[in-house]
Design a protein around this motif. Structure first.
Motif, short mmCIF file in Angstrom:
data_model
loop_
_atom_site.label_atom_id
_atom_site.label_comp_id
_atom_site.label_asym_id
_atom_site.label_seq_id
_atom_site.Cartn_x
_atom_site.Cartn_y
_atom_site.Cartn_z
N THR A 345 0.66 -1.07 -0.03
CA THR A 345 -0.08 0.06 -0.09
C THR A 345 0.73 1.16 0.05
O THR A 345 2.04 1.32 0.71
CB THR A 345 -0.82 0.00 1.36
OG1 THR A 345 -0.03 0.00 2.37
CG2 THR A 345 -1.90 -1.22 1.37
N HIS A 346 0.55 2.08 -0.78
CA HIS A 346 1.47 3.55 -0.61
C HIS A 346 0.11 4.65 -1.35
O HIS A 346 -0.07 4.30 -2.55
CB HIS A 346 2.43 3.51 -1.68
CG HIS A 346 3.39 4.60 -1.60
ND1 HIS A 346 4.10 5.16 -0.65
CD2 HIS A 346 3.43 5.70 -2.58
CE1 HIS A 346 4.51 6.24 -1.00
NE2 HIS A 346 4.10 6.66 -2.20
N SER A 347 -0.06 5.44 -0.63
CA SER A 347 -1.29 6.46 -0.88
C SER A 347 -0.87 7.60 -2.16
O SER A 347 -1.55 8.01 -2.74
CB SER A 347 -1.67 7.14 0.35
OG SER A 347 -0.75 7.89 0.83
N GLN A 353 2.43 -0.14 -6.22
CA GLN A 353 1.65 -1.17 -5.26
C GLN A 353 2.24 -2.54 -6.08
O GLN A 353 1.92 -2.73 -7.33
CB GLN A 353 0.38 -1.10 -5.06
CG GLN A 353 0.11 0.10 -4.05
CD GLN A 353 -1.44 0.34 -3.77
OE1 GLN A 353 -2.20 -0.26 -4.49
NE2 GLN A 353 -1.87 1.40 -2.98
N GLY A 354 2.36 -3.64 -5.41
CA GLY A 354 2.42 -5.01 -6.08
C GLY A 354 3.96 -5.07 -6.64
O GLY A 354 4.28 -6.15 -7.29
N ARG A 355 4.89 -3.89 -6.48
CA ARG A 355 6.24 -3.86 -7.13
C ARG A 355 7.28 -3.92 -5.93
O ARG A 355 7.07 -3.65 -5.17
CB ARG A 355 6.33 -2.87 -8.22
CG ARG A 355 5.38 -2.87 -9.10
CD ARG A 355 5.38 -1.39 -9.94
NE ARG A 355 6.45 -1.20 -10.36
CZ ARG A 355 7.12 0.03 -10.92
NH1 ARG A 355 6.29 0.90 -10.85
NH2 ARG A 355 8.45 0.31 -11.28
N SER A 356 8.52 -4.74 -6.43
CA SER A 356 9.35 -4.61 -5.36
C SER A 356 10.31 -3.26 -5.16
O SER A 356 10.11 -2.55 -6.10
CB SER A 356 10.52 -5.60 -5.67
OG SER A 356 11.34 -5.33 -6.89
N ILE A 357 10.73 -3.04 -4.03
CA ILE A 357 11.63 -1.72 -3.69
C ILE A 357 12.76 -1.65 -4.99
O ILE A 357 12.98 -0.58 -5.55
CB ILE A 357 12.16 -1.78 -2.38
CG1 ILE A 357 10.85 -1.67 -1.52
CG2 ILE A 357 12.96 -0.46 -2.39
CD1 ILE A 357 10.23 -0.41 -1.51
N ALA A 420 -10.95 -3.07 -0.22
CA ALA A 420 -10.53 -2.43 -1.36
C ALA A 420 -8.88 -2.48 -1.44
O ALA A 420 -8.11 -2.24 -2.45
CB ALA A 420 -11.02 -1.11 -1.80
N ALA A 421 -8.40 -2.78 -0.16
CA ALA A 421 -6.97 -2.57 -0.10
C ALA A 421 -6.18 -3.81 -0.39
O ALA A 421 -6.80 -4.87 -0.26
CB ALA A 421 -6.40 -2.11 1.40
N PRO A 422 -5.15 -3.58 -0.83
CA PRO A 422 -4.41 -4.98 -0.95
C PRO A 422 -3.90 -5.44 0.30
O PRO A 422 -3.45 -4.86 1.37
CB PRO A 422 -2.91 -4.41 -1.89
CG PRO A 422 -3.40 -3.20 -2.45
CD PRO A 422 -4.44 -2.55 -1.46
N VAL A 423 -4.06 -6.78 0.44
CA VAL A 423 -3.69 -7.37 1.74
C VAL A 423 -3.07 -8.64 1.54
O VAL A 423 -2.94 -9.19 0.47
CB VAL A 423 -4.89 -7.72 2.74
CG1 VAL A 423 -5.90 -6.43 2.95
CG2 VAL A 423 -5.96 -8.59 1.78
N ALA A 493 -4.25 -12.10 -6.06
CA ALA A 493 -5.74 -11.66 -5.82
C ALA A 493 -5.97 -12.23 -4.44
O ALA A 493 -6.36 -13.44 -4.21
CB ALA A 493 -6.45 -12.53 -6.97
N PRO A 494 -5.90 -11.57 -3.31
CA PRO A 494 -5.96 -11.84 -1.79
C PRO A 494 -7.49 -12.12 -1.50
O PRO A 494 -7.53 -12.64 -0.55
CB PRO A 494 -5.05 -10.95 -1.32
CG PRO A 494 -5.28 -9.48 -2.10
CD PRO A 494 -5.16 -9.98 -3.27
N HIS A 495 -8.28 -11.21 -2.02
CA HIS A 495 -9.54 -11.02 -1.45
C HIS A 495 -10.55 -12.20 -1.96
O HIS A 495 -11.49 -12.12 -3.02
CB HIS A 495 -10.35 -9.63 -1.96
CG HIS A 495 -9.52 -8.69 -1.07
ND1 HIS A 495 -9.82 -8.27 0.19
CD2 HIS A 495 -8.66 -7.68 -1.71
CE1 HIS A 495 -9.15 -7.19 0.59
NE2 HIS A 495 -8.68 -6.84 -0.46
#
Length: 534
Positions: A345-347, A353-357, A420-423, A493-495
């Motif tokens: 998560t990053h506002s 989101q979903g990508r590596s540093i 709605a948030a990635p978890v 697809a965590p939800h």
């Protein structure tokens, strides 16, 4: 509905005791189990009837490590937990609890609830429990009091030990919570402000739980190169305080400790051999989920990050610490690498989101440390998932009978405000993952898995009348198909709800069924060693 008399007929009863499953039927009257009838015994004919058709009938699962403290206020159905077969959650973990400090810095992040959604500070721990009851949650809720919240109430975020008067006030807060029904004390020793506490401080507070037969549950100081010393500290705290020790989300994090599961588990064995009651819990995944700022050392809290980065010598010190650690503080990057740290998560920039540093750094033409700190400056609450464990180690720990199953998640619904948030997929899949793939692949038996989810956690956290299928027990029940039960949630697809869970009953009422969906919300708060709060 509550008060209905019903018969769950012809199930394979896995009663939570550890004994072999047996064919039989269960009579439910009101909130409790009235009788357990073996196969062939006469069954009442005047009851509402549920045909189990040989499927496994188990006690409701108890998730001993969750961050669902505020879920009843915003998503009282708590569907991600309910549809796993969870009928009781333990909240207040990792040192974070909504009392005495509603809105403690870590609370909003750990629960996923916006600070504005957190109710005003409750006048006492009992008032928090009463407020949960007023929400009529679908599940039962038991609560720990969080050391971090207690410390912030008295010291704020100061990086120092309490003086005697302050420690006395902290002890008083814990004493009040225990008197109001808390299950014990939790710590989060990698989070602000828990990381600023020394062992003696925690011992003093844990002593307050002993009068109420509480438990000391700890997110320890390190789960990588500091793992073994950190587990020893947790055991020492419990021993000195005279309370059982429970190590939260036991894991081997980073290449420096991979493959050392036997050595780790021997620490638990030796503690028990020495007479100290010690257990742990675990989620069955090779990745953790936390906040990006938890990768910072104690001397560089997120609110001071801009100032630290502006000083070249301090910036260099910070970069070295984050990469390699410092005495008494471990790096989460060492032995893992930035390519395995994924933004959840990053506002400020949803494209991260979903990508590596490491990938974000390459795109920006900078190094990973600069990319990570830039993300933090833009959004202090940036969430990350770290793929830092090995499947072989996870399975070795899961096979242990004294390591309970826990999701380390916040209960939510895909359609709710948190959905709605990635978890992390553990939010929806923890218990079915153990009951399905891990059981079918021989990591442990169905009987052992159910016991780790029911009777053992009920005993550890003092939840009287829960965790077994026996006459007089509360009718928290799960009907599942062992051949079909499986997790469906993944990191992409965590939800996603699991398969194979067909019926969940809480306190004698159907909370969810595959045939009819959600039913009744009759969950209550549970006090350690006692009945529901009302």
């Amino acid at each position: 509905m509550i008060g209905t008399r019903l018969l769950i007929h012809d199930g394979s009863i896995v009663d939570g005791s550890g004994g072999a499953p047996f064919r039989g039927s269960v009579v439910v009257e009101g909130t409790r189990i009235a009788a357990v009838l073996p196969e062939g015994a006469p069954v009442p004919s005047d009851l509402e009837r549920i045909d189990a058709a040989g499927r496994a009938l188990c006690p409701g699962f108890i998730d001993v490590h969750t961050h669902s403290d505020l879920s009843p206020f915003v998503e009282p159905w708590m569907d991600s937990a309910l549809r796993q077969g969870i009928t009781t959650v333990v909240v207040g973990n990792c040192g974070a609890s909504p009392w005495p400090v509603a809105g403690a810095p870590e609370m909003a992040v750990l629960t996923g609830v916006e600070p504005a959604s957190i109710p005003a500070t409750w006048p006492g721990f009992g008032a928090y429990l009463a407020a949960v009851d007023a929400c009529h949650p679908a599940l039962n809720v038991a609560a720990l009091v969080g050391h971090g919240a207690v410390r912030q109430e008295i010291l704020g975020t100061e990086r120092r030990p309490p003086d005697p008067a302050e420690l006395g006030r902290m002890r008083s807060v814990v004493r009040e919570a225990m008197a109001d029904g808390a299950a014990g004390l939790s710590t989060g020793l990698v989070y602000i402000p828990g990381m600023y506490a020394n062992t003696d401080e925690i011992v003093a507070l844990a002593e307050e739980t002993s009068r109420h037969s509480g438990v000391y549950a700890s997110h320890i100081r390190g789960e990588g190169v500091l793992l073994f010393d950190s587990v020893r500290e947790a055991i020492e705290i419990g021993r000195r305080a005279g309370v059982p020790t429970h190590v939260s989300h036991l894991k081997l994090e980073g290449a420096g400790v991979w493959g050392r599961g036997t050595e780790l588990l021997e620490l638990l064995d030796r503690a028990r051999e020495d007479g100290h009651d010690t257990t742990a819990d675990q989620y069955p995944y090779t990745a953790w989920e936390s906040e990006l700022w938890s990768l910072l050392p104690p001397w560089a809290p997120p609110e001071a990050l801009t100032e630290v980065l502006a000083d070249p010598s301090e910036r260099d010190r910070l970069e070295h610490a984050v990469a390699e650690g410092e005495p008494g503080w471990q790096s989460s990057i060492d032995g893992v690498g930035w390519d395995r740290i994924i933004v959840s998560t990053h506002s400020g920039d949803a494209s991260t989101q979903g990508r590596s540093i490491a990938d974000i750094a390459r795109e920006r033409g900078t190094d990973p440390f600069d990319a990570a700190t830039a993300l933090l400056v833009a959004d202090r609450d940036t969430g990350v998932i770290g793929h830092a464990m090995r499947e072989e180690d996870v399975r070795q720990i899961c096979a242990r009978n004294d390591v309970l199953v826990a999701s380390d998640s916040t209960a939510m619904s895909p359609a709710g405000p948190l959905g709605a948030a990635p978890v992390h997929p553990r939010t929806y899949g923890t218990f079915p993952r153990v009951l399905g793939p891990y059981v079918r692949e021989g990591v442990l038996s169905l009987t052992a898995a159910v016991r780790k989810m029911t009777a053992l956690p009920a005993e550890r956290f003092g939840l009287v009348g829960r965790g077994t299928i026996a006459a007089g027990s509360f009718a928290d029940l799960v009907l599942l198909d062992p051949s079909r039960v499986a997790d469906r949630a993944g990191f992409g697809a965590p939800h996603a709800f699991p398969d194979g869970i067909d019926l969940v009953m809480v306190g004698g009422a159907t909370a969810w069924s595959a045939a009819q969906g959600n039913g009744e919300r009759v969950g209550r708060t549970l006090k350690r060693g006692g009945s529901p709060t009302a």
